[in-house]
Motif scaffolding. Sequence first.
Motif, PDB file in Angstrom:
ATOM      1  N   LEU A 159       0.828  -1.206   0.000  1.00  0.00           N
ATOM      2  CA  LEU A 159       0.000   0.000   0.000  1.00  0.00           C
ATOM      3  C   LEU A 159       0.860   1.252   0.000  1.00  0.00           C
ATOM      4  O   LEU A 159       0.626   2.195  -0.761  1.00  0.00           O
ATOM      5  CB  LEU A 159      -0.922   0.000   1.220  1.00  0.00           C
ATOM      6  CG  LEU A 159      -2.061  -1.028   1.267  1.00  0.00           C
ATOM      7  CD1 LEU A 159      -2.820  -0.882   2.570  1.00  0.00           C
ATOM      8  CD2 LEU A 159      -2.999  -0.852   0.092  1.00  0.00           C
ATOM      9  N   ALA A 160       1.870   1.275   0.893  1.00  0.00           N
ATOM     10  CA  ALA A 160       2.668   2.477   1.069  1.00  0.00           C
ATOM     11  C   ALA A 160       3.479   2.813  -0.177  1.00  0.00           C
ATOM     12  O   ALA A 160       3.876   3.966  -0.372  1.00  0.00           O
ATOM     13  CB  ALA A 160       3.602   2.312   2.275  1.00  0.00           C
ATOM     14  N   ASN A 166      -5.476   8.564  -1.075  1.00  0.00           N
ATOM     15  CA  ASN A 166      -6.149   7.750  -0.067  1.00  0.00           C
ATOM     16  C   ASN A 166      -5.849   6.281  -0.289  1.00  0.00           C
ATOM     17  O   ASN A 166      -5.435   5.848  -1.365  1.00  0.00           O
ATOM     18  CB  ASN A 166      -7.660   8.002  -0.056  1.00  0.00           C
ATOM     19  CG  ASN A 166      -8.323   7.697  -1.379  1.00  0.00           C
ATOM     20  OD1 ASN A 166      -8.087   6.650  -1.980  1.00  0.00           O
ATOM     21  ND2 ASN A 166      -9.174   8.598  -1.851  1.00  0.00           N
ATOM     22  N   VAL A 167      -6.059   5.491   0.762  1.00  0.00           N
ATOM     23  CA  VAL A 167      -5.710   4.075   0.706  1.00  0.00           C
ATOM     24  C   VAL A 167      -6.674   3.286  -0.156  1.00  0.00           C
ATOM     25  O   VAL A 167      -6.361   2.164  -0.566  1.00  0.00           O
ATOM     26  CB  VAL A 167      -5.654   3.478   2.131  1.00  0.00           C
ATOM     27  CG1 VAL A 167      -4.549   4.123   2.930  1.00  0.00           C
ATOM     28  CG2 VAL A 167      -6.991   3.639   2.850  1.00  0.00           C
ATOM     29  N   GLN A 170      -5.172   2.732  -3.411  1.00  0.00           N
ATOM     30  CA  GLN A 170      -4.006   1.858  -3.357  1.00  0.00           C
ATOM     31  C   GLN A 170      -4.377   0.381  -3.392  1.00  0.00           C
ATOM     32  O   GLN A 170      -3.506  -0.470  -3.530  1.00  0.00           O
ATOM     33  CB  GLN A 170      -3.192   2.180  -2.102  1.00  0.00           C
ATOM     34  CG  GLN A 170      -2.581   3.569  -2.180  1.00  0.00           C
ATOM     35  CD  GLN A 170      -1.999   4.027  -0.868  1.00  0.00           C
ATOM     36  OE1 GLN A 170      -2.508   3.705   0.194  1.00  0.00           O
ATOM     37  NE2 GLN A 170      -0.920   4.778  -0.936  1.00  0.00           N
ATOM     38  N   PRO A 222      -1.233   5.694   4.718  1.00  0.00           N
ATOM     39  CA  PRO A 222      -0.785   4.332   4.392  1.00  0.00           C
ATOM     40  C   PRO A 222       0.376   3.850   5.262  1.00  0.00           C
ATOM     41  O   PRO A 222       0.473   2.653   5.538  1.00  0.00           O
ATOM     42  CB  PRO A 222      -0.371   4.444   2.921  1.00  0.00           C
ATOM     43  CG  PRO A 222      -1.139   5.601   2.393  1.00  0.00           C
ATOM     44  CD  PRO A 222      -1.262   6.566   3.537  1.00  0.00           C
ATOM     45  N   ILE A 225      -0.578   1.863   8.491  1.00  0.00           N
ATOM     46  CA  ILE A 225      -1.365   0.633   8.399  1.00  0.00           C
ATOM     47  C   ILE A 225      -0.489  -0.584   8.680  1.00  0.00           C
ATOM     48  O   ILE A 225       0.608  -0.723   8.137  1.00  0.00           O
ATOM     49  CB  ILE A 225      -2.026   0.518   7.023  1.00  0.00           C
ATOM     50  CG1 ILE A 225      -3.075   1.635   6.852  1.00  0.00           C
ATOM     51  CG2 ILE A 225      -2.678  -0.840   6.837  1.00  0.00           C
ATOM     52  CD1 ILE A 225      -3.691   1.675   5.489  1.00  0.00           C
ATOM     53  N   THR A 228      -4.166  -5.160   6.091  1.00  0.00           N
ATOM     54  CA  THR A 228      -5.375  -4.894   5.299  1.00  0.00           C
ATOM     55  C   THR A 228      -5.954  -6.228   4.879  1.00  0.00           C
ATOM     56  O   THR A 228      -5.267  -7.036   4.245  1.00  0.00           O
ATOM     57  CB  THR A 228      -5.058  -4.062   4.054  1.00  0.00           C
ATOM     58  OG1 THR A 228      -4.436  -2.841   4.446  1.00  0.00           O
ATOM     59  CG2 THR A 228      -6.328  -3.761   3.275  1.00  0.00           C
ATOM     60  N   TYR A 251      -9.013  -2.701   8.185  1.00  0.00           N
ATOM     61  CA  TYR A 251      -7.684  -2.155   8.397  1.00  0.00           C
ATOM     62  C   TYR A 251      -7.344  -2.196   9.881  1.00  0.00           C
ATOM     63  O   TYR A 251      -8.207  -1.911  10.726  1.00  0.00           O
ATOM     64  CB  TYR A 251      -7.595  -0.690   7.944  1.00  0.00           C
ATOM     65  CG  TYR A 251      -7.768  -0.464   6.465  1.00  0.00           C
ATOM     66  CD1 TYR A 251      -6.704  -0.609   5.580  1.00  0.00           C
ATOM     67  CD2 TYR A 251      -8.999  -0.070   5.943  1.00  0.00           C
ATOM     68  CE1 TYR A 251      -6.865  -0.381   4.229  1.00  0.00           C
ATOM     69  CE2 TYR A 251      -9.170   0.160   4.584  1.00  0.00           C
ATOM     70  CZ  TYR A 251      -8.094   0.005   3.740  1.00  0.00           C
ATOM     71  OH  TYR A 251      -8.254   0.236   2.401  1.00  0.00           O
TER      72      TYR A 251
END
Length: 788
Positions: A159-160, A166-167, A170, A222, A225, A228, A251
Amino acid sequence: MNQKRTTNYVLRPKRKSISLGIGLFSMLLCLGSQLALANSSKTISSTTNDIIQSTITGTVVDSEGIPLPGANVLEKGTTNGTQTDFDGNFTLEVEDGASLVISYIGFKTQEVAVDGQSTVNVTMAEDSAALDEVIVTGYQTETKRETTAAVSIVKAEELAAVPSGNVEQQLQGRVAGVTVITNGQPGSTSQIRIRGFGAFGGNQPLYVVDGLPLGSTEFLNPDDIETTTVLKDAAAASIYGARAANGVVVYTTKPGSRGTQKTEMTVNISSGVSDPNAGRAKQILSPIDQARYTHIAYENNAAALGQPVVYNHPQYGTNPTPTLPDYLYANGPSGVSESQVNVAEIRQAFENNPDNTFLIRPNLRGTNWYKEITRIAPISRFTVGFKGGTENGRFYSGISGQNQNGILLNNDFSRYTARFNSEWDIAPWLSIGENFQVTYRSQTGGFGDAGGIGGANDESFILSSFRMSSIIPVYDEFGSFASTKAAGFGNPRNPVRQLITDDSKDTSYSIGGIGNVYVVLKPFDGLTLRSSLGGGYSNYYFTGYNFAYLGDAEPIANDSYNEGSGFNFNWTFTNTASYDKLFGAHRIKALAGVEALNTGIGRNINGSGLNPFSTDPDFQSLSVVQSPVVNSNQFKGVNFFSVFGKLDYNYDEKYYLTGVLRRDGASRFGGNNRYGVFPAVSGAWRVIAEPFMQNQDVITDLKFRGGWGQMGNSNNVDPNNQFSLYNSNRDRTWYQTTGQASGADEGFALSRIGNPDAKWETSTTLNIGFDASFFNNRLEFIVDWWTK
C-alpha cells in the motif's frame, strides 16, 4: 437480484521485501503515468579515516545443499548488494566490519557478520510464515492456515509504495475480485466494488478501522497501516451482518511491539510525479481536418436523406472545399475575412466594454486543449513514526504529511495526520488501550459531489477539452479568454478559463478525530472479554466563486458566491467474549458479542448569492451578495443494535468447521421488519496435513474450502421510509383561505407515504475454492467459484 460469477484466479510468486535499515531513503524513478520515489532509510556516519573494503565470496544453498540462484545478498545498512548466480555463488565488495543480509523467496531472511572472513557460505531455512499470516476481521484474528472463507491480505508495504491521496486507490489491482473506480482527483473518494454489484443500491463495502465500522477511509495514512484484509464471501463477512452484503475491508493500524527494547524511530519519505501525457499522446484533429470532416458530415447526411448537399457551416464557407476564416468572431459577426473587420473600432469597443467584446483569430496550428489544462503533477509524503514497548505494554505514534497536485491546473490536495496507539497491562488479567487519530485535509479545485464521485454525472474539464474545437485559441486578440462565442462550435466552455478563474477559488477544509478506547479482561486461561467505545467527529467548511463570463455560447451573466459548513459525530459500542481451548487434537474457538452504533449525527448549512461587491473571494461573505439563498438541515443518523456469535472447530489442523449467526436491528425499518437474521456456515479440509501428502517437496500447502451464508444490506433505504410525512411548500400548499387581498396562508400536504413493511435486502452467497502453494511457498495458487 441474482448474479453469477465463475472462477477467479490469482497466480503470483510470493515475494519478500528487502529492508535497508533506519534513517536512509533511496529514490527510484519509475517511468509511467505515475513515477514514485521509493522509501528506504540508511544510517549515516562520518569518519576522517579512509574506508577499508574487502571482497567477499560465498554460496547460498537450502537445507539440502541445493544452490539458490537469484538470492539477494545485501550489505546491511546500505544499497550495496548483488544476487547469486545459477550455482548460488556471489561476490561482493563490502566495508570492513560489515554484515550481510541474505533473503530468498520462501526462506527466512538471515543476517551474517563478515568478521574478517573472505568466504561466507549460507544455508537458508525454509519459511512457513505464509501459513501463519494473520487475518483480522475486526472482532478477532485467525491465521491463513485456519480460515475457511474467501479472504485476501494486502501487505502494508504494498500500500505504502503507491503514491495516492487515499488508501482506497491503493487497493487497485491488488485483490482479485475487487474493482476500484476513481476520477483521478487527488483526495477524492473512490468507488470500491467487491465481486461486482450485489445490491439494488448502496453497493459500497463496509470499512472497519481498528474495530470501528466506517463509511470512508480517506483519513488514513498508508504508512500507519499494519494489516489490510478484504472479506469477500458470507463465510467471512456475515459476522458484520447488516452492512456486509457488499463485502468488508478491514484495516488495523500499527500497534507497536512488546518487550524490553529501545524506542524505534522510522522516517519514510516518498515523492514522485504524475505525467498526464505519459504513454500514447492524445490525438486531435487539425483545424483543416476538422473542417473537412464537417463537410463530409454534410455530404453523408444529404446522401442518407436523398437531398442535394448544402454546406452552411458559419465558419467553413458554402463551397465543397472548406476554407478557414481570418476571424472566428469579430465583436458580432462570425467567420469573417480580414477585409470585413475594423480592428481599431473593435479595440475601442473593448476599452469601453471589455467583458463583452471579443476578437478571436483561429489557431491554425490547432489548440491541444487537453495539454493546455494539464500539467506534470508532483506528489510527496513523509511519515515520522515511533514505536516500542515494555514487557507490560506497547505503543506507536506517527505524524505524516502529504501534498499532491492533480494533473489539472489549480487542483491541489494536502493531508496532515497524527496517530497515537497504545496498550498497557494494569494487571496480569487486565489491559487497557486506545487508538486515536487527528486528520486535517484541504483541497483546492476539484469537481463533483460525494467526495468527487458525483463528477461522473457532470461534464468534467477533461471532457470539455475534447469538446472544444482545436481551431479556437485559448486567448483572443485582446488577451481575454476565447470560447464558443463564435458560431458553429456548440456550447462547451473554455476549460482553461474555468480552471484558472473559477476552480482555483473553490476551496474546502476539514478536521476531525477518530478512535476508540478499550478494556481487555482475561479472567482465566482461554477466556477473553473485550469492551470498546469508539467514535469520530469531523467538521468541514467550503467556499466557491464563479465569475461572470460572456464569451461562451451560453454566457454566464453574474458572479456567484457560495459557502457552507457542517459537522458529523458517530459512535460505536462493542462488547465481545471469546474462548479458545485445545482439547487434545480438538480445538474450539467461540465468540459472542453485542454491538450498538450510530452512523452519524450532525447538521450542515450552506448558502449562495449573486454579484458580491468584490471579485476577490477573500472579501466575500453571504452578507454582501444579492439574492441570497440559505439552506440547512440536520440528521440523526441510523441506529443499529446487533447480537452475534461465531463458533470455530478444527480437528488436528486437518478439518475445519465454522458457523456464524448475527441478528441486526436498524432504525431505517419500521417495527414490522426491524430485525434481520444472517447465518453462515463454512468448512475446509487441509489435505497437506494428511499422511499421504507427506514425504514430498512439491506441494507446500493444499486446502479445499466451501461456505454458504447470508448478508444484509440497508444502504438504499431512507431512514424516513417508514414514516408518512407532511410538509409545507409555497408552490402547492399556500392558499388564500380568508379572501384577503394579498398574501397567502401556509398549508401542509403529504410528502411521503410511509412503508412500515420494508425489510432487509438479503444477499445469499455460495463460495467453493482451494488454496495451494508450491515449492516452499515460492508459488501460490488460489481458485474461487462463487454465486451471489
